[in-house]
Design an enzyme around this catalytic site. Structure first.
Site: not given
Length: 698
Positions: A576, A589
């Protein structure tokens, strides 16, 4: 009323047939399709069927007879109008006036095109004159196991007479072509009351005035042969000389196969990378565990349709079924001489039988590999071809069993086999095959593959020719996803990427499905958006387990298989933008994604010598179609940016340089770039985010 058959399936549906009316071509196609559904009658691509109708000649407006016959390279089980050829029957028969003998066979195939009636015809096959020179309205040419067993028995002609009396003709082996059509015509002239003809070492011709009569005639002839063989098997007792090797239990067989298959695949891919198939059916085990295996297997197959797909003979492994396969180098040392000997013997076969104009020698590696006590492997350019090769060898096993029960099995002489395998017409057919796709012959395993980004990646890889194993924790989602592919493209495995034993089982299923693994795509993920104060230890551990630990475990097992194969490979991790860019409410995350990215770099540095490339694809803002955005994550991100959830897609599109909404398909294209285009790239990050300046890696 349904007819009673024990050895073939009666599939004729009168209601379906009546719905086709008097359309004889439609009825011929219907008959073909239901015949092709029973592998005891004919295998994929085997045999051909035809019918003759009266049509108006578009040039003269006169009524003429037209023969409709399966075209070159088709399959009767899936035959449609587009797969048949329509020829003027009289013109085809008039070719007898110009035929100059056996040496003229190849030229005659070119002349079939001068007989074309339907301009949309598929290219006529070599068997076209076999149908055209017989007068019947509907004809079946099939390769039933029972009939080929009769045809391959050493006293085939006498056995044919014993089974059917004077009602069946018999023609000795001859390579398919115009002259064989003349031999069928002659046989019928000499025996006008016969209902069919047995072709020595080859197959069966049957016929009828209607499609249904032809269908019933075929089934009845095959049933009679099957009954005869079954009686002989019962009378003789032991099959294949009795059992020599005992089978391992089913689960142990599969574990052994999964351990060994990557090694076999690597060796079978020494010239061209191959896809694998494994079977341990009762039929296979009875044969490969038998006393007669070492006598029968080297003889080779009899029917041309069999050995064209299986090679003339299999490779028999001399490994004990209880052998410890954990020492890869030791097992490799035992296998390499077996493969080397097989390749050398194939080269000798080629050199001994080649002609001045023979095509160059093809791949000398085995297609069929037998492991007594465990099962049978097949390797070919794609899954369908490998599976079909296995099915054809099962047909060959049935033929051997039947012929041995009748008297003794005979195979084609090696020169005859070579002349078909390296027939210039067969070579021309191979040259007409479409170009392979970029990822053909390669196998990918995709975590989180049942939906969202993972499913989009799988779709892209399949579209580019790869075989894909979808893994997911949801059985229902996997089942739903699988329905969007055909059976030879994709397999599934339930997999929890946080558990090593679950990953081990998923890889075993992948190997058994396709022979090995070339691409590991770690797409499984979840997202938790919380501030430091709100992030619980359980949140942190879940993110680390799925994203980081899962990536580690997938890579570890995948690399083990890739190294066994020795074919290189790819690992692509879906990380990501958040692994590169700091943002609020993202400690768990973002940290996990950063770990994924650096693990990728570390593995790229470590695995380069093995030609295993490791790269990262960084998405950002993939909202449409992504399951990550279901639930609290979307709410968390909306809160972090001070907007409503419904405004997230527009928000993410506006903030990137290209002002584009990023879709799962875009991420899939990034993965394809890594595995299918950037062949000399490893350790890289490909951002698929529309352009985020703060996420530029350099």
């Amino acid at each position: 009323m349904e007819k009673a058959f024990q050895y073939v399936d009666y599939l004729w549906d009168e209601k379906k047939a009546k719905s086709l009316g008097d359309d004889q071509v439609a009825l011929f196609l219907y008959r073909s399709n239901i015949l092709g559904q029973d592998l005891r009658i004919t295998n994929y691509g085997g045999g051909n069927t035809s019918c003759k109708t009266i049509e108006k000649d578009p040039l003269t407006n006169e009524e003429v007879e037209v023969m409709w016959v399966k075209g070159s390279g088709g399959d009767i089980g899936t035959l449609t109008r587009s797969g048949i050829a329509g020829l003027y029957t009289e013109r085809l028969r008039n070719l007898k006036k110009v035929y100059q003998g056996i040496e003229d066979e190849d030229r005659m195939v070119g002349l079939f095109n001068h007989c074309i009636y339907d301009l949309d015809s598929k290219a006529p096959s070599i068997d076209t004159p076999l149908h055209g020179l017989l007068p019947f309205k509907h004809i079946d040419h099939l390769h039933p196991d029972a009939l080929i067993a009769v045809a391959a028995a050493k006293d085939s002609e006498a056995v044919t007479k014993e089974i059917w009396g004077d009602s069946m003709g018999w023609v000795p082996w001859q390579r398919p072509g115009f002259d064989l059509g003349l031999q069928l015509e002659k046989c019928l002239e000499e025996n006008p009351d016969i209902r069919g003809i047995v072709l020595g070492s080859h197959g069966l011709f049957t016929w009828g005035d209607t499609s249904y009569e032809c269908y019933m005639n075929s089934l009845e002839v095959i049933e009679r042969a099957s009954e005869y063989i079954a009686k002989k098997v019962t009378e003789n007792g032991e099959v294949f000389g009795g059992q020599k090797v005992e089978s391992l239990p089913a689960e142990e067989r599969k574990k052994k196969a999964a351990q060994l298959m990557p090694l076999l695949r690597g060796m079978a891919s020494s010239e061209n990378q191959m896809i694998g198939h494994f079977t341990d059916s009762d039929t296979v085990l009875e044969y490969i565990n038998s006393t007669d295996l070492e006598r029968l297997a080297p003889m080779g197959t009899s029917c041309p349709d069999h050995f064209l797909r299986t090679k003339i003979q299999p490779l028999i492994l001399t490994l004990d079924s209880n052998e410890d396969l954990s020492n890869t180098e030791e097992i490799k040392g035992k296998l390499e001489p077996l493969f080397g000997k097989y390749r050398e013997e194939y080269k000798e076969y080629y050199e001994k039988h080649k002609h001045d104009n023979s095509p160059a020698m093809r791949d000398p590696n085995p297609v069929i590999i037998i492991y007594p006590g465990v099962g049978m492997f097949s390797f070919a350019k794609n899954k369908q071809t490998a599976r079909v090769a296995s099915e054809f060898y099962v047909n060959a096993i049935n033929v051997m069993r039947g012929a041995e029960s009748i008297s003794a099995y005979t195979s084609l002489p090696r020169q005859e086999a070579f002349d078909i395998e390296y027939w210039l017409l067969e070579e021309a057919k191979l040259q007409r095959m479409p170009k392979e796709k970029p990822l053909s012959r390669r196998v990918a395993i995709v975590t989180g593959g049942a939906g969202g980004i993972g499913k989009a990646i799988a779709d892209k890889l399949v579209a580019e020719g790869a075989n894909v194993v979808l893994t997911d924790i949801s059985k229902d989602n996997l089942k739903e996803a699988l329905e969007t592919y055909n059976r030879d493209e994709v397999a599934t495995a339930i997999c929890d990427v946080t558990k090593a034993d679950s990953i081990q089982k998923a890889y075993e299923e992948a190997v058994l499905a396709f022979g090995g693994v070339d691409m590991v795509i770690h797409s499984a993920g979840l997202a938790i958006s919380k501030s430091l104060e709100d992030t619980e230890l359980s949140d942190w551990e879940l993110l680390q387990d799925v994203l980081v630990k899962g990536q580690f475990l997938m890579a570890k097992k995948g690399v083990e298989i890739m190294k066994k194969q020795g074919l290189g490979g790819d690992i692509v991790n879906i990380a990501s933008k958040n692994g590169l860019v700091s943002g609020p409410n993202n400690v768990g995350y973002g940290t996990a994604k950063a770990a994924q990215q650096h693990m990728t770099r570390l593995l790229a540095a470590e695995l380069g010598e093995d030609h295993i490339r490791v790269n990262t694809v960084n998405p950002d803002g993939v909202i449409v179609g992504s399951r990550i955005w279901e639930g609290e994550w979307a709410e968390g991100r909306a809160k972090a940016y001070g907007i409503d959830v419904k405004d997230l897609p527009a928000h993410y599109a506006k903030r990137n340089l290209l002002k584009e909404i990023i879709l799962p398909e875009d991420i899939a294209n990034g993965v394809f770039a890594c595995v299918g285009i950037l062949e000399k790239s490893t350790g890289n990050i490909i951002n698929v985010d529309g352009g985020m300046a703060n996420a530029f890696p350099r």
